[in-house]
Design an enzyme around this catalytic site. Structure first.
Site, mmCIF file in Angstrom:
data_model
loop_
_atom_site.group_PDB
_atom_site.id
_atom_site.type_symbol
_atom_site.label_atom_id
_atom_site.label_comp_id
_atom_site.label_asym_id
_atom_site.label_seq_id
_atom_site.Cartn_x
_atom_site.Cartn_y
_atom_site.Cartn_z
ATOM 1 N N THR A 73 0.806 -1.117 0.154
ATOM 2 C CA THR A 73 0.127 -0.423 -0.273
ATOM 3 C C THR A 73 1.006 1.220 0.459
ATOM 4 O O THR A 73 0.595 2.380 -0.720
ATOM 5 C CB THR A 73 -1.174 -0.199 1.023
ATOM 6 O OG1 THR A 73 -2.017 -1.672 1.096
ATOM 7 C CG2 THR A 73 -2.079 1.343 0.969
ATOM 8 N N CYS A 324 -8.407 -6.654 2.001
ATOM 9 C CA CYS A 324 -7.879 -5.384 2.467
ATOM 10 C C CYS A 324 -9.620 -5.100 1.987
ATOM 11 O O CYS A 324 -9.845 -4.395 2.300
ATOM 12 C CB CYS A 324 -7.697 -4.872 1.452
ATOM 13 S SG CYS A 324 -6.171 -5.528 1.034
HETATM 14 N N1 PLP Z 1 -1.723 -4.645 -4.466
HETATM 15 C C1 PLP Z 1 -1.968 -5.777 -4.643
HETATM 16 C C2 PLP Z 1 -1.713 -6.266 -6.514
HETATM 17 C C3 PLP Z 1 -2.147 -6.854 -3.626
HETATM 18 O O1 PLP Z 1 -2.738 -7.888 -4.170
HETATM 19 C C4 PLP Z 1 -2.060 -5.630 -1.814
HETATM 20 C C5 PLP Z 1 -2.581 -6.952 -0.510
HETATM 21 O O2 PLP Z 1 -3.417 -7.897 -1.239
HETATM 22 C C6 PLP Z 1 -1.786 -4.313 -1.707
HETATM 23 C C7 PLP Z 1 -0.959 -4.153 -3.209
HETATM 24 C C8 PLP Z 1 -1.372 -4.012 -0.631
HETATM 25 O O3 PLP Z 1 -0.262 -4.845 0.555
HETATM 26 P P1 PLP Z 1 0.180 -4.524 1.502
HETATM 27 O O4 PLP Z 1 -0.744 -4.842 2.202
HETATM 28 O O5 PLP Z 1 1.095 -5.358 2.012
HETATM 29 O O6 PLP Z 1 0.292 -3.298 2.436
#
Ligand code: PLP
Length: 376
Positions: A73, A324
Site C-alpha cells: 500500500t 482489504c
Molecule cells: N496490491 C495488491 C495487488 C495486493 O494484493 C495487496 C494486498 O492484498 C496490496 C497491494 C497491498 O499490500 P499490503 O498489504 O502490503 O499493503
C-alpha cells in the site's frame, strides 16, 4: 482435532521459518540503530545492505534502486502520489479498473486534487487492453500504472507492451507487482518498468514491510522527510528485522518458482476436475496466463460470503476476493469488470494455494463445497 486448511495465500502467506530465524537476532541481541557509526551497529547496517543486494538480485535491479517501505500500500501510494510532483508539464494518469484499492484510492485522491485519471477496461479474462492504452495515452500523460497480476483472479497483465506504449509517449510506467514478486520470474530491467511495488507478506516474508523499485534516473520525490535513511527518500529508522526476513523469504521463493509452478498447477487442475466431476455448476474466472495457485470460481446461484462462512465453520480459509475490503459489496469491482454473468457473479470465491497446500487440502475443499452446494 478439527481440520485446518489455509487456502488464502493471495491475502497473506505463512512466514518462512528460515526468514523468521534470520530476523530474531535483530530483535534481540543486535538491536543497534543501523545509522550509528559505532561497531555495535555494524551488523544491523550490514544486514540492511545485504538484504537490499539480495532483493535487487531477485528482480534484476541494482541495489540502489530498492527502497524499503511498510508494504504494498505504501509503495503504491508513493508511486502514484509523488511521481505527479516530478517537474514536467505533463499532468494526467492512466491506470486500470481492476487495480487493488491501494492504487484506486490513491488515484481518487489525486483526482480530487485536479489530476485527470483514465481507467482502462479489461477483457473477460481480466487482461488490460493494450489497444485501449494506445488510444487513451497522450503527450499529457505523466504516469501509467497497471498491476502485474490481479489479486482477485490472478491474471498476469501484458506489462512489457503496456510499458513500451507509456515510454513511447514519454510517460513513466509503474506496476503494482504485489501478487507477482516471488511467484513468477521478474526482471525489472528487461521489462524496463520505472517503478514496481512489492510486499513481503505475499511471499512468505513478514507483514508490514515491502519495497518500491525506482529505476535509476527516475526523479521520484521523497515519501517521508526526516533522517537520511533510504538515501533521504523514506526517512525513519529502518525495520531491520523485517527487512532481513523479507530478503531471506524472497530469495527462497525465487529459488523454487519453477517447481512450485508445476506443483500448484497440478493442484489447481485436480481442484477443477473434481468439482466438475461432482456436477457442480461453476465458472472459473481469469486467464490461462495467471499466478499459479490463484483460483477464482463463481458458483451459480450461490452467495460467496455465505460459502466463505460455511467453509470457515469446516476449518477452511478461503476468500471472496480482496482481503482489504472491509465493506464488501456483493460483487467486486474486478468481477464486475470481467463481466462474469450475474447468476454466477454473486457466488464468487477465491481459493489461493501456496507453499503449504497439498492434495489432501484439495480433497477437503472439494468435499466441503460438495456438502455446501449439493448437500452431498
Ligand atoms: N496490491 C495488491 C495487488 C495486493 O494484493 C495487496 C494486498 O492484498 C496490496 C497491494 C497491498 O499490500 P499490503 O498489504 O502490503 O499493503
Amino acid at each position: 482435532m478439527k481440520q485446518f486448511v489455509y487456502a488464502d495465500n493471495a491475502a497473506t502467506t505463512a512466514l518462512d521459518k528460515e526468514a523468521f530465524d534470520a530476523m530474531v537476532p535483530y530483535m534481540l541481541e543486535n538491536y543497534g540503530n543501523p545509522s550509528q557509526s559505532y561497531s555495535f551497529s555494524r551488523s544491523a547496517k550490514i544486514a540492511i545492505k545485504e538484504a537490499r543486494e539480495t532483493i535487487a538480485n531477485c528482480i534484476g535491479a541494482y541495489p540502489d534502486e530498492i527502497y524499503f517501505t511498510s508494504g504494498g500500500t505504501e509503495s503504491d501510494n508513493w508511486a502514484i502520489c509523488e511521481s505527479l510532483k516530478i517537474n514536467t508539464d505533463k499532468k494526467a494518469v492512466i491506470t486500470s479498473r481492476i487495480e487493488h484499492h491501494a492504487i484506486l484510492r490513491a488515484c481518487q485522491r489525486i483526482e480530487a486534487a485536479g489530476v485527470p485519471v483514465a481507467y482502462l477496461q479489461c477483457d473477460k479474462t481480466g487482461t488490460v487492453s493494450v489497444d485501449e492504452l494506445k488510444s487513451v495515452i497522450s503527450p499529457n500523460t505523466k504516469l501509467v500504472s497497471v498491476m502485474y497480476a490481479n489479486n482477485e483472479i490472478g491474471t498476469i497483465e501484458p506489462i512489457r507492451e503496456l510499458c513500451q506504449i507509456a515510454h513511447c509517449s514519454g510517460a513513466l510506467f509503474h506496476t503494482d507487482a504485489v501478487q507477482a514478486v516471488g511467484h513468477i520470474e521478474i526482471n525489472v530491467h528487461e521489462l524496463n518498468v520505472d517503478m514496481l511495488s512489492a510486499s513481503a507478506h505475499k511471499f512468505n516474508g513478514p507483514k508490514g514491510v515491502g519495497f518500491l523499485f525506482v529505476r535509476r534516473g527516475v526523479n521520484l520525490p521523497a515519501l517521508i522527510c526526516g533522517g537520511e535513511q533510504e538515501r533521504g527518500m523514506r526517512a525513519g529508522t529502518e525495520n531491520v528485522a523485517s527487512i532481513t526476513g523479507m530478503a531471506v523469504a524472497l530469495k527462497n521463493c525465487c529459488s523454487r518458482i519453477s517447481t512450485e509452478r508445476v506443483r500448484l498447477l497440478e493442484l489447481e487442475e485436480k481442484l477443477i476436475t473434481d468439482l466438475q466431476d461432482a456436477g457442480i455448476d461453476f465458472l472459473r474466472n481469469g486467464s490461462e496466463n495467471h499466478i499459479p495457485g490463484n483460483v477464482s470460481l463463481s458458483f451459480k446461484g450461490c452467495d460467496g460470503e455465505a460459502l466463505l462462512h460455511r467453509m470457515d465453520l469446516m476449518g477452511i480459509c478461503i476468500s471472496t476476493g480482496a482481503a482489504c475490503d472491509t465493506v464488501k459489496s456483493k460483487v467486486s469491482h474486478v468481477i464486475s469488470a470481467i463481466k462474469t454473468p450475474e447468476e454466477y457473479a454473486k457466488g464468487t470465491i477465491r481459493i489461493s494455494l501456496g507453499l503449504k497446500n497439498t492434495l489432501p487440502d484439495i480433497d477437503a475443499i472439494v468435499k466441503a463445497l460438495k456438502k455446501i452446494i449439493l448437500g452431498a
